[in-house]
Design a protein around this motif. Structure first.
Motif, PDB file in Angstrom:
ATOM      1  N   ASP A   1      -2.817  -4.788  -1.156  1.00 29.48           N
ATOM      2  CA  ASP A   1      -2.143  -3.491  -1.112  1.00 29.48           C
ATOM      3  C   ASP A   1      -3.130  -2.363  -0.798  1.00 29.48           C
ATOM      4  O   ASP A   1      -2.812  -1.440  -0.060  1.00 29.48           O
ATOM      5  CB  ASP A   1      -1.426  -3.202  -2.429  1.00 29.48           C
ATOM      6  N   LEU A   2      -4.343  -2.440  -1.357  1.00 31.54           N
ATOM      7  CA  LEU A   2      -5.358  -1.426  -1.080  1.00 31.54           C
ATOM      8  C   LEU A   2      -5.822  -1.480   0.373  1.00 31.54           C
ATOM      9  O   LEU A   2      -6.075  -0.441   0.987  1.00 31.54           O
ATOM     10  CB  LEU A   2      -6.566  -1.614  -2.007  1.00 31.54           C
TER      11      LEU A   2
ATOM     12  N   LYS B   1      -4.041  -2.351   2.914  1.00 32.08           N
ATOM     13  CA  LYS B   1      -2.956  -1.881   3.766  1.00 32.08           C
ATOM     14  C   LYS B   1      -2.957  -0.368   3.910  1.00 32.08           C
ATOM     15  O   LYS B   1      -2.462   0.154   4.882  1.00 32.08           O
ATOM     16  CB  LYS B   1      -1.617  -2.330   3.224  1.00 32.08           C
ATOM     17  N   LYS B   2      -3.515   0.327   2.943  1.00 27.22           N
ATOM     18  CA  LYS B   2      -3.505   1.804   2.946  1.00 27.22           C
ATOM     19  C   LYS B   2      -4.491   2.381   3.892  1.00 27.22           C
ATOM     20  O   LYS B   2      -5.318   2.011   4.445  1.00 27.22           O
ATOM     21  CB  LYS B   2      -3.768   2.333   1.542  1.00 27.22           C
TER      22      LYS B   2
ATOM     23  N   ARG C   1      -3.005  -9.570  -4.886  1.00 25.00           N
ATOM     24  CA  ARG C   1      -1.949  -8.690  -4.403  1.00 25.00           C
ATOM     25  C   ARG C   1      -2.406  -7.235  -4.418  1.00 25.00           C
ATOM     26  O   ARG C   1      -2.139  -6.469  -3.487  1.00 25.00           O
ATOM     27  CB  ARG C   1      -0.685  -8.866  -5.243  1.00 25.00           C
ATOM     28  N   LYS C   2      -3.135  -6.821  -5.473  1.00 19.09           N
ATOM     29  CA  LYS C   2      -3.649  -5.448  -5.544  1.00 19.09           C
ATOM     30  C   LYS C   2      -4.647  -5.170  -4.431  1.00 19.09           C
ATOM     31  O   LYS C   2      -4.628  -4.113  -3.818  1.00 19.09           O
ATOM     32  CB  LYS C   2      -4.302  -5.204  -6.909  1.00 19.09           C
TER      33      LYS C   2
END
Length: 60
Positions: free
Chosen positions: A56-57, A59-60, A52-53
């Motif tokens: 999320d990274l 996606k940035k 998940r981390k």
């Protein structure tokens, strides 16, 4: 995310209530209490948490 085994509430591990320390397990237990019903749940497994981390990274 952790889904409570009792009430089904889904919450982030950080939002849960950490172990109370009263069980007497050496080093304390790693259980996380649901903030809604206070049922003790095992912590989220490391693999999905790490994945998940990473997502999320990306996606940035």
């Amino acid at each position: 995310m952790i889904r409570c085994g009792y009430c089904g509430h889904e919450f982030a591990e950080e939002d849960g209530i950490r172990s109370c320390g009263k069980c007497g397990k050496p080093g304390g237990c790693r259980m996380v209490r649901c903030p809604k019903c206070f049922y003790e749940n095992p912590p989220e497994a490391k693999a999905p948490k790490t994945l998940r981390k990473v997502i999320d990274l990306l996606k940035k």
